[in-house]
Write an enzyme that holds these catalytic residues in place. Sequence first.
Site, PDB file in Angstrom:
ATOM      1  N   ASP A  68      -7.636   4.085  -3.423  1.00  0.00           N
ATOM      2  CA  ASP A  68      -6.972   5.207  -2.778  1.00  0.00           C
ATOM      3  C   ASP A  68      -6.898   6.431  -3.684  1.00  0.00           C
ATOM      4  O   ASP A  68      -7.229   6.374  -4.867  1.00  0.00           O
ATOM      5  CB  ASP A  68      -5.560   4.798  -2.303  1.00  0.00           C
ATOM      6  CG  ASP A  68      -4.744   4.093  -3.388  1.00  0.00           C
ATOM      7  OD1 ASP A  68      -5.157   4.102  -4.558  1.00  0.00           O
ATOM      8  OD2 ASP A  68      -3.691   3.532  -3.056  1.00  0.00           O
ATOM      9  N   ASN A 124       7.737  -1.857  -0.637  1.00  0.00           N
ATOM     10  CA  ASN A 124       7.814  -2.067   0.820  1.00  0.00           C
ATOM     11  C   ASN A 124       6.639  -2.895   1.335  1.00  0.00           C
ATOM     12  O   ASN A 124       6.399  -2.957   2.533  1.00  0.00           O
ATOM     13  CB  ASN A 124       7.889  -0.723   1.561  1.00  0.00           C
ATOM     14  CG  ASN A 124       6.653   0.144   1.336  1.00  0.00           C
ATOM     15  OD1 ASN A 124       5.700  -0.279   0.686  1.00  0.00           O
ATOM     16  ND2 ASN A 124       6.683   1.356   1.867  1.00  0.00           N
TER      17      ASN A 124
HETATM   18  C1  GLP Z   1       1.194   3.111  -5.276  1.00  0.00           C
HETATM   19  C2  GLP Z   1      -0.316   2.803  -5.072  1.00  0.00           C
HETATM   20  C3  GLP Z   1      -0.556   1.350  -4.883  1.00  0.00           C
HETATM   21  C4  GLP Z   1       0.265   0.590  -5.896  1.00  0.00           C
HETATM   22  C5  GLP Z   1       1.728   0.718  -5.564  1.00  0.00           C
HETATM   23  C6  GLP Z   1       2.646   0.112  -6.592  1.00  0.00           C
HETATM   24  O1  GLP Z   1       1.737   3.949  -4.337  1.00  0.00           O
HETATM   25  N1  GLP Z   1      -0.949   3.530  -4.033  1.00  0.00           N
HETATM   26  O2  GLP Z   1      -1.935   1.085  -4.985  1.00  0.00           O
HETATM   27  O3  GLP Z   1      -0.065  -0.763  -5.864  1.00  0.00           O
HETATM   28  O4  GLP Z   1       2.091   2.027  -5.244  1.00  0.00           O
HETATM   29  O5  GLP Z   1       2.743   0.923  -7.723  1.00  0.00           O
HETATM   30  P1  GLP Z   1       3.315   0.418  -9.084  1.00  0.00           P
HETATM   31  O6  GLP Z   1       2.341  -0.569  -9.609  1.00  0.00           O
HETATM   32  O7  GLP Z   1       3.417   1.644  -9.956  1.00  0.00           O
HETATM   33  O8  GLP Z   1       4.645  -0.194  -8.802  1.00  0.00           O
END
Ligand code: GLP
Length: 252
Positions: free
Chosen positions: A77, A146
């Site tokens: 993404d 979430n």
């Molecule tokens: C983000 C990304 C995800 C990621 C998630 C968790 O928004 N788009 O790909 O897995 O949130 O992020 P983190 O690993 O910083 O908790």
Amino acid sequence: MKKYYGYKNNIEVNVFDTYEQLSEAAASFIAERMKANPNIILGLATGSSPVGMYDALTAKYEAGEIDFSAVRSFNLDEYYPLPPENDQSYRYFMNENLFDRVNIDKANTRVPNGMAKDVEAECADYDVAVAAAGGTDVQVLGIGGNGHIGFNEPAEAFTAGTHKVTLTENTIKANARFFASEADVPRYAVTMGMGCIMSAKSIVLVANGKAKAQAIADMLTGDVDPLCPASILQLHPEVHVFIDKEAASLLG
Ligand code: GLP
């Protein structure tokens, strides 16, 4: 370390005491797949969760254990709109955390274009490119509090194709820590849809901390429900989950 097996044993859950241990284990899994297939196609993720895994992969590269010269990658993404030079873009993140540290050819790495004028065309082209590559061999995922994967947010239905999403308040707040202020967090993103993610031959999901415990429990033990996007992984044939004790704390 204890192991817990999820739905129909297609999901292997590896629980570790520390973030360093889970990161090392996830990196070792990927390193073994890279050794077996030097032309491997990796699906890559951003966020704080895989940082330790990228550090461990870099260490393995520096030790001469793995070679990225023939590796190709597709990222999950990208924020929209956000230019690749912005230090909060996922392209920037990938360069900093992995691509600039190993011998991958950046021409073989693709991240959705967060500045595409025609977003629909970019999304369609992304799906074509992943399909033309035969899908990813190993898709790395984090998980949102979430239950989101990539930027597939909780919704009424799963979306198959790469698409533009409006980020939820929950995700904007969660990601605000990386930006100067919450107002600076882009309101949109381009994300692989569930079709691309589920077409991966195998999936590695990394998560740590209490804030992920509910999402992990819902993903593994709840119904397959688009309100917990990660629950779709119950239908994938090969998922390897690497989490710490805190993230596993709501599992039986
Ligand atoms: C983000 C990304 C995800 C990621 C998630 C968790 O928004 N788009 O790909 O897995 O949130 O992020 P983190 O690993 O910083 O908790």
